[in-house]
Motif scaffolding. Structure first.
Motif, PDB file in Angstrom:
ATOM      1  N   LEU A 105     -10.659   2.118   4.175  1.00  0.00           N
ATOM      2  CA  LEU A 105     -11.356   3.360   4.522  1.00  0.00           C
ATOM      3  C   LEU A 105     -10.393   3.837   6.382  1.00  0.00           C
ATOM      4  N   ASN A 106      -9.809   2.862   6.626  1.00  0.00           N
ATOM      5  CA  ASN A 106      -8.294   3.166   7.013  1.00  0.00           C
ATOM      6  C   ASN A 106      -6.947   3.241   6.561  1.00  0.00           C
ATOM      7  N   PRO A 107      -6.639   3.247   5.134  1.00  0.00           N
ATOM      8  CA  PRO A 107      -5.513   3.281   4.922  1.00  0.00           C
ATOM      9  C   PRO A 107      -4.533   3.084   5.669  1.00  0.00           C
ATOM     10  N   ASP A 108      -3.434   2.128   5.378  1.00  0.00           N
ATOM     11  CA  ASP A 108      -2.133   1.927   5.488  1.00  0.00           C
ATOM     12  C   ASP A 108      -1.350   1.633   4.665  1.00  0.00           C
ATOM     13  N   LEU A 109      -0.084   1.778   4.942  1.00  0.00           N
ATOM     14  CA  LEU A 109       0.671   1.218   4.411  1.00  0.00           C
ATOM     15  C   LEU A 109       2.489   0.368   4.270  1.00  0.00           C
ATOM     16  N   THR A 110       1.943   0.213   5.381  1.00  0.00           N
ATOM     17  CA  THR A 110       2.518  -1.463   5.677  1.00  0.00           C
ATOM     18  C   THR A 110       3.506  -2.244   4.350  1.00  0.00           C
ATOM     19  N   SER A 111       2.185  -2.677   4.154  1.00  0.00           N
ATOM     20  CA  SER A 111       2.394  -3.306   2.581  1.00  0.00           C
ATOM     21  C   SER A 111       3.166  -3.316   1.997  1.00  0.00           C
ATOM     22  N   TYR A 112       3.386  -1.788   1.718  1.00  0.00           N
ATOM     23  CA  TYR A 112       3.681  -1.482   0.141  1.00  0.00           C
ATOM     24  C   TYR A 112       5.225  -0.949   1.210  1.00  0.00           C
ATOM     25  N   GLU A 113       5.593  -0.301   2.325  1.00  0.00           N
ATOM     26  CA  GLU A 113       6.858  -0.548   2.681  1.00  0.00           C
ATOM     27  C   GLU A 113       7.600  -1.411   2.129  1.00  0.00           C
ATOM     28  N   GLN A 114       6.803  -3.284   2.654  1.00  0.00           N
ATOM     29  CA  GLN A 114       7.428  -4.200   2.968  1.00  0.00           C
ATOM     30  C   GLN A 114       8.070  -4.697   1.148  1.00  0.00           C
ATOM     31  N   VAL A 115       6.786  -4.345   0.401  1.00  0.00           N
ATOM     32  CA  VAL A 115       7.195  -4.336  -1.174  1.00  0.00           C
ATOM     33  C   VAL A 115       8.501  -4.097  -1.113  1.00  0.00           C
ATOM     34  N   PHE A 116       8.643  -2.635  -1.021  1.00  0.00           N
ATOM     35  CA  PHE A 116      10.186  -2.101  -1.202  1.00  0.00           C
ATOM     36  C   PHE A 116      10.938  -2.652  -0.550  1.00  0.00           C
ATOM     37  N   LYS A 117      11.234  -3.404   0.563  1.00  0.00           N
ATOM     38  CA  LYS A 117      12.241  -4.079   1.121  1.00  0.00           C
ATOM     39  C   LYS A 117      12.296  -5.723   0.491  1.00  0.00           C
ATOM     40  N   GLN A 118      11.259  -6.087   0.184  1.00  0.00           N
ATOM     41  CA  GLN A 118      11.233  -7.579   0.023  1.00  0.00           C
ATOM     42  C   GLN A 118      11.669  -7.781  -1.266  1.00  0.00           C
ATOM     43  N   LEU A 119      11.682  -6.627  -2.465  1.00  0.00           N
ATOM     44  CA  LEU A 119      11.237  -6.575  -3.679  1.00  0.00           C
ATOM     45  C   LEU A 119      12.359  -6.309  -3.991  1.00  0.00           C
ATOM     46  N   ASN A 120      12.672  -6.093  -5.337  1.00  0.00           N
ATOM     47  CA  ASN A 120      13.589  -4.337  -5.746  1.00  0.00           C
ATOM     48  C   ASN A 120      13.094  -4.384  -6.582  1.00  0.00           C
ATOM     49  N   ILE A 121      11.707  -3.253  -6.433  1.00  0.00           N
ATOM     50  CA  ILE A 121      10.540  -2.553  -6.656  1.00  0.00           C
ATOM     51  C   ILE A 121      11.332  -1.469  -8.142  1.00  0.00           C
ATOM     52  N   VAL A 122      11.825  -1.061  -7.446  1.00  0.00           N
ATOM     53  CA  VAL A 122      12.681  -0.243  -8.875  1.00  0.00           C
ATOM     54  C   VAL A 122      13.066   0.041  -9.624  1.00  0.00           C
ATOM     55  N   GLY A 180       1.399 -16.168   3.567  1.00  0.00           N
ATOM     56  CA  GLY A 180       1.893 -15.471   4.839  1.00  0.00           C
ATOM     57  C   GLY A 180       0.960 -14.334   4.100  1.00  0.00           C
ATOM     58  N   SER A 181       2.132 -13.406   4.443  1.00  0.00           N
ATOM     59  CA  SER A 181       1.560 -12.101   3.729  1.00  0.00           C
ATOM     60  C   SER A 181       0.394 -11.416   2.874  1.00  0.00           C
ATOM     61  N   ILE A 182      -0.227 -11.846   2.357  1.00  0.00           N
ATOM     62  CA  ILE A 182      -0.790 -11.544   0.909  1.00  0.00           C
ATOM     63  C   ILE A 182      -1.164 -10.347   1.108  1.00  0.00           C
ATOM     64  N   SER A 183      -1.203  -9.528   1.938  1.00  0.00           N
ATOM     65  CA  SER A 183      -1.561  -7.646   1.339  1.00  0.00           C
ATOM     66  C   SER A 183       0.350  -6.862   0.931  1.00  0.00           C
ATOM     67  N   VAL A 184       1.846  -7.661   0.892  1.00  0.00           N
ATOM     68  CA  VAL A 184       2.335  -7.084   0.402  1.00  0.00           C
ATOM     69  C   VAL A 184       2.452  -7.622  -1.154  1.00  0.00           C
ATOM     70  N   VAL A 185       1.951  -8.544  -0.674  1.00  0.00           N
ATOM     71  CA  VAL A 185       1.659  -8.704  -2.934  1.00  0.00           C
ATOM     72  C   VAL A 185       1.020  -8.743  -3.845  1.00  0.00           C
ATOM     73  N   LEU A 186      -0.219  -8.095  -2.979  1.00  0.00           N
ATOM     74  CA  LEU A 186      -0.890  -7.503  -3.727  1.00  0.00           C
ATOM     75  C   LEU A 186      -1.111  -5.945  -3.660  1.00  0.00           C
ATOM     76  N   ALA A 187       0.041  -5.826  -2.349  1.00  0.00           N
ATOM     77  CA  ALA A 187       0.503  -4.041  -3.138  1.00  0.00           C
ATOM     78  C   ALA A 187       1.396  -3.983  -4.256  1.00  0.00           C
ATOM     79  N   GLY A 188       1.893  -5.171  -4.279  1.00  0.00           N
ATOM     80  CA  GLY A 188       2.703  -4.924  -5.986  1.00  0.00           C
ATOM     81  C   GLY A 188       2.638  -5.004  -6.525  1.00  0.00           C
ATOM     82  N   VAL A 189       0.885  -5.876  -6.445  1.00  0.00           N
ATOM     83  CA  VAL A 189      -0.044  -5.716  -7.942  1.00  0.00           C
ATOM     84  C   VAL A 189      -0.215  -4.801  -8.008  1.00  0.00           C
ATOM     85  N   VAL A 190      -1.087  -3.553  -6.857  1.00  0.00           N
ATOM     86  CA  VAL A 190      -1.598  -2.540  -7.056  1.00  0.00           C
ATOM     87  C   VAL A 190      -0.591  -1.384  -7.855  1.00  0.00           C
ATOM     88  N   LEU A 191       1.041  -1.674  -7.633  1.00  0.00           N
ATOM     89  CA  LEU A 191       1.864  -0.345  -7.999  1.00  0.00           C
ATOM     90  C   LEU A 191       2.035  -0.916  -9.072  1.00  0.00           C
TER      91      LEU A 191
END
Lengths: 290, 320
Positions: free
Chosen positions: A66-83, A253-264
Motif C-alpha cells: 500500500l505504501n511502496p518504499d524502495l529502500t530494499s531495492y536501493e540496498q540490492v543494487f548496493k550489496q549485490l552487483n545485480i547489473v 536480517g534484512s530479508i526484504s533486500v533478498v526479496l527485492a532481488g527475487v522480485v527483480l
C-alpha cells in the motif's frame, strides 16, 4: 498443433437448476482458496520487498504493497552487483535461446523434409537423449569444459545447452505440418534446397520457433544446477546463483533486500508469462500425446 | 525440371513418410550437393549431442569403474566404486529420502492436479476458468531457487507467515526447518507448490479430449456427481494419468534445487537427495568415480521405473 484452448469442452451435468448453482459456487470457493495458496506467497514476496527492511517480519503480514518504499531495492543494487548478474543471465539465456532456435530449425527441417540414409534411426537416437538425466552427463561435461580451458566462463554454460533434442522434436512436428508441395514449387522456380528452407519454410515456421525460444528462455533463466557447477567466480554468476549467495551473506536480517532481488529476477519471466503463456503451455505439454 | 511425385501429406504423425525433396538436378555436382545437404542441416545438432550427451554417457559409465580426483591419473578399480557407494550410509539415506520424496510428492502433485483440473473443466464462467488456469500455471515460470528463498522465510518458525496462519487456527508453532520431519515436509510442499501446475495442464488437455456425449450417456444411465467421474472420467483419462505420472516421477527423482537452497540437505542427512549426493561427491570431495557410479545407479532406477510403468499400463490403461 491444436492448442488446448481449441479443444476445451465443458461437461454440462444434467441436473436440476438449483443444485447446479450450488455446486458451481462450492467449486469456485474451493478453486479460489487454492489460488490464494498459489498466489499468496508471491504477493507476500512482492509486498515485503516494497517495505523498509525493518518491517520485513511484520505480522500480520501485508499482501498488498500500500505504501511502496524502495529502500530494499536501493540496498540490492548496493550489496549485490545485480547489473552484472542480469547481464550474465541475459547473455546466457539469450544466446542459448537463439542457438537452440537455429540448430533445432535446421535439424527439424532435415528430419521432416529431407531424405537421407538412417533418418529414422538417427531421430530415435535424438529422442532417446531426452531420457538421460542431466546429472549423469554433468561430470564428463565438466571435465571436457575444463579440458578445453573454458571452465568458469559463460561459454561453459552456453555451448553445451545449445543442441536440443526437445527443440528438434518440436520443429520436426512443425515442419511436418507444412505441405511438401511448397518445396516442389520452389524447385520448379529454380530455388536451391537451402534457399527453399531459408525463404519458404523457415518464415512459415516462426510460431514453432517462438515456442522453442520461449521454452529455452524460461528454463535457462531459472536454471540453478549447471551454473552452480560451471561458474566459480562471482563475476560469472547468473541471477539465481547470485540471489542464493546474497541470502547466505545476509542471514535473515534484512530479508526484504533478498526479496527485492527475487522480485527483480521474476520480471522477465513475468513478461514472458504475459505475452507467451499460450506458447509456453503448448510447448511444455507438446509431445505428451495430448 | 522437377520430376518429383507428390505424396499426400498427412498430419505429420506417421514417421515413415516419403520426403518430398527429390528434384533431380542434371549436373553431377547437383546430385552430390543433394547427398550431403541433409548432413549439413543436421551437423550442429548431431555433433553437439555427440559431444555433450552421447560421449558423456559413455564417459560416465567408464568413469564409474575408475578412481579419479582430477589431480592424479585415474586408476581402474573395477566395481569398487559401486560397492563403496552401496555401503555408504549417506548414499543409502539419500536414496531412501529420494524414494520417499517421490512417493509423497508425486501422489500429492497428481491428486491436487487432477482434483483441480476436474473442477476447472466443469461448468464455470469462462473468465474464471482462464484465471484459475493461469494462476495454477504461474509458479512454473519462476526459478526453483527464488521460490525456495522466499519459502524459507514463509516457513520461519518464529516470524513465518505459515506458523502465524496456523496460530490463528490454534495450532502451536511448527519447527519447520529445524527438525528432520519438518524439513522434509517443507521440501515436499514447496516442490509440489511449484510443480503441480504442470500435471494440471496435462490433465486439462486430457479432460478436454473426452467427448461430451460420453457424459450425456452416463447421465442418461443415472450417473451423477462423483460416480460420473469414477466411471467415466478416470477410465478415459488413464492414458493422460500414465504420461503425467511418468513425467512427475522422473522429474521428482532428480530433485536438487529446492533441498539445496531450503535445507542444504539437513538437518543431518534428512533432506539429502540422490542428486545432491552426486553433486557433493563430485564437486566437493572430488570423487568423480563415485559420483559417476551413483549417477549410473540413479539412471538405471529411472529406466526401470519408466519400463515398469509402461508394462503396467498395458494392463490398467484404458484406450478408447
Amino acid at each position: 498443433m491444436t492448442t488446448i484452448q481449441e479443444r476445451v469442452t465443458t461437461t454440462a451435468p444434467v441436473v436440476t437448476r438449483k443444485k447446479r448453482d450450488w455446486s458451481v459456487a462450492v467449486r469456485v470457493v474451493v478453486l479460489l482458496i487454492a489460488s490464494v495458496f498459489v498466489l499468496g506467497p508471491v504477493l507476500w514476496t512482492l509486498s515485503t520487498s516494497l517495505r523498509p527492511p525493518s518491517e520485513s517480519f511484520q505480522l500480520p503480514p501485508a499482501f498488498l504493497p500500500l505504501n511502496p518504499d524502495l529502500t530494499s531495492y536501493e540496498q540490492v543494487f548496493k550489496q549485490l552487483n545485480i547489473v552484472a548478474l542480469v547481464v550474465n543471465s541475459a547473455l546466457v539465456t539469450g544466446l542459448i535461446a537463439v542457438g537452440q532456435m537455429i540448430t533445432a530449425a535446421l535439424a527439424g527441417y532435415a528430419f521432416a523434409h529431407l531424405k537421407f540414409r538412417g533418418r529414422g534411426a538417427l531421430f530415435s537416437i535424438v529422442l532417446a537423449t531426452m531420457m538421460v538425466p542431466a546429472q549423469v552427463t554433468i561430470v564428463p561435461v565438466f571435465m571436457l569444459i575444463r579440458g578445453v580451458g573454458l571452465s568458469d566462463t559463460l561459454l561453459a554454460l552456453i555451448i553445451p545447452a545449445i543442441p536440443t533434442a526437445f527443440g528438434t522434436f518440436l520443429m520436426r512436428q512443425y515442419f511436418m505440418g507444412l505441405p511438401g508441395e511448397l518445396a516442389e514449387a520452389a524447385a520448379i522456380d529454380g530455388a536451391s534446397p537451402w534457399r527453399t528452407f531459408r525463404s519458404v519454410y523457415a518464415p512459415l515456421a516462426m510460431p514453432g520457433l517462438a515456442i522453442v525460444g520461449i521454452l529455452a528462455f524460461n528454463f535457462h533463466w531459472n536454471e540453478f544446477f549447471r551454473p552452480l557447477i560451471m561458474t566459480i567466480s562471482e563475476q560469472n554468476f547468473t541471477l539465481p546463483l547470485g540471489l542464493v549467495s546474497l541470502q547466505g551473506n545476509l542471514g535473515t536480517g534484512s530479508i526484504s533486500v533478498v526479496l527485492a532481488g527475487v522480485v527483480l529476477s521474476m520480471i522477465p519471466a513475468l513478461v514472458v508469462f504475459m505475452f507467451g503463456q499460450r506458447a509456453l503451455q503448448d510447448g511444455l505439454t507438446a509431445g505428451t500425446g495430448k | 525440371m522437377s520430376t518429383a511425385t507428390s505424396t499426400p501429406t498427412g498430419t505429420g504423425s506417421e514417421p515413415g513418410r516419403k520426403p518430398i525433396h527429390k528434384h533431380t538436378q542434371p549436373s553431377k555436382r547437383g546430385r552430390m550437393q543433394q547427398r550431403w545437404l541433409p548432413w549439413a542441416f543436421l551437423a550442429p545438432t548431431i555433433v553437439g549431442m555427440g559431444i555433450f550427451t552421447l560421449l558423456p554417457i559413455i564417459a560416465s559409465i567408464a568413469l564409474a569403474f575408475f578412481r579419479w580426483d582430477i589431480i592424479s591419473a585415474p586408476t581402474f578399480v573395477g566395481f569398487d566404486n559401486f560397492a563403496e557407494v552401496v555401503q555408504d550410509p549417506t548414499v543409502r539415506v539419500s536414496f531412501i529420502n529420494t524414494i520417499v520424496f517421490v512417493i509423497v510428492a508425486v501422489a500429492l502433485q497428481l491428486g491436487l492436479a487432477l482434483g483441480l483440473a476436474i473442477m476447472v473443466q466443469e461448468k464455470l464462467p469462462a473468465w474464471l476458468r482462464v484465471f484459475f488456469r493461469s494462476a495454477f500455471f504461474f509458479p512454473l515460470i519462476l526459478s526453483a531457487a527464488s521460490v525456495s528463498i522466499f519459502m524459507r522465510y514463509l516457513f520461519n518458525e518464529q516470524f513465518g507467515v505459515v506458523n502465524w496462519l496456523l496460530s490463528i487456527v490454534g495450532i502451536p508453532a511448527v519447527p519447520w526447518l529445524t527438525t528432520p520431519t519438518g524439513s522434509a515436509a517443507v521440501v515436499i510442499l514447496v516442490y509440489v507448490w511449484q510443480n503441480f501446475g504442470f500435471s494440471f495442464l496435462l490433465f486439462i488437455g486430457g479432460l478436454a479430449s473426452i467427448p461430451v456425449e460420453t457424459y450425456e450417456a452416463a447421465s442418461i444411465d443415472g450417473a451423477t456427481g462423483w460416480r460420473k467421474h469414477w466411471f467415466v472420467t478416470l477410465p478415459l483419462l488413464s492414458p493422460t494419468t500414465l504420461v503425467a505420472s511418468v513425467m512427475a516421477i522422473i522429474n521428482a527423482l532428480q530433485v536438487f534445487d529446492q533441498p539445496y537452497v531450503l535445507t542444504r540437505g539437513g538437518p543431518g542427512d534428512s533432506t539429502r537427495t540422490a542428486v545432491m549426493v552426486i553433486f557433493e561427491s563430485a564437486f566437493q570431495r572430488l570423487e568423480f568415480g563415485q559420483a559417476s557410479a551413483i549417477g549410473v545407479i540413479l539412471t538405471l532406477i529411472i529406466m526401470a521405473i519408466t519400463a515398469a510403468q509402461f508394462r503396467l499400463s498395458k494392463r490398467f490403461v484404458f484406450y478408447q
